[in-house]
Write a protein that holds these residues in place. Structure first.
Motif, mmCIF file in Angstrom:
data_model
loop_
_atom_site.group_PDB
_atom_site.id
_atom_site.type_symbol
_atom_site.label_atom_id
_atom_site.label_comp_id
_atom_site.label_asym_id
_atom_site.label_seq_id
_atom_site.Cartn_x
_atom_site.Cartn_y
_atom_site.Cartn_z
ATOM 1 N N TRP A 25 4.170 0.718 6.412
ATOM 2 C CA TRP A 25 3.183 0.643 5.507
ATOM 3 C C TRP A 25 1.935 1.656 5.749
ATOM 4 O O TRP A 25 1.710 1.953 7.031
ATOM 5 N N THR A 75 -1.987 3.288 3.752
ATOM 6 C CA THR A 75 -3.198 2.933 2.837
ATOM 7 C C THR A 75 -3.809 4.340 2.714
ATOM 8 O O THR A 75 -4.076 5.133 3.519
ATOM 9 N N ARG A 84 -7.592 0.594 -3.557
ATOM 10 C CA ARG A 84 -6.976 1.005 -2.209
ATOM 11 C C ARG A 84 -5.476 0.480 -2.505
ATOM 12 O O ARG A 84 -5.133 -0.491 -2.960
ATOM 13 N N PHE A 114 -1.565 0.765 -1.041
ATOM 14 C CA PHE A 114 -0.688 0.576 -0.034
ATOM 15 C C PHE A 114 0.752 1.022 -0.440
ATOM 16 O O PHE A 114 1.132 0.459 -1.355
ATOM 17 N N CYS A 140 -0.836 1.572 8.464
ATOM 18 C CA CYS A 140 -1.279 0.319 8.766
ATOM 19 C C CYS A 140 -0.445 -0.651 9.087
ATOM 20 O O CYS A 140 0.768 -0.508 8.803
ATOM 21 N N LEU A 195 -2.399 -5.917 5.676
ATOM 22 C CA LEU A 195 -2.124 -5.998 4.115
ATOM 23 C C LEU A 195 -3.045 -6.847 3.418
ATOM 24 O O LEU A 195 -3.246 -7.976 3.958
#
Length: 93
Positions: free
Chosen positions: A3, A5, A46, A48, A66, A71
């Protein structure tokens, strides 16, 4: 799944969605790719991106890695498989 972001102005995320959709299609629409978002204060959003391979992250300029635990609890699905999204975020997975 990896992940990453990035915070953007609302409306400035269209090119990210296009990039994600093109990359996902080129890879045969893997179920473990996902683009999600949460709106934040000050007309910010934001994003992701969830990717199956670290090398894919190179295409996403300005995104920072991240952890899954960081999350958001209730994001909006921008692109990806609905059932995977539901399993991860709507059923507490």
């Amino acid at each position: 799944m990896l992940w990453a972001t990035r915070l953007l102005d609302v409306g400035d995320d269209l090119y990210i969605r296009e990039l994600f959709e093109a990359q996902r299609a080129a890879l045969g629409t893997p179920r473990d790719m996902m683009l999600i978002a949460v709106d934040e204060a000050g007309c910010k959003r934001r994003l992701f991106v969830g990717l199956p391979d670290e090398e894919l992250l190179n295409a996403y300029y300005g995104f920072d890695p991240c952890l899954r635990r960081n999350l958001p609890k209730a994001p909006a699905l921008i692109a990806g498989h609905q059932y995977v999204f539901q399993a991860m975020f709507q059923s507490g997975g």
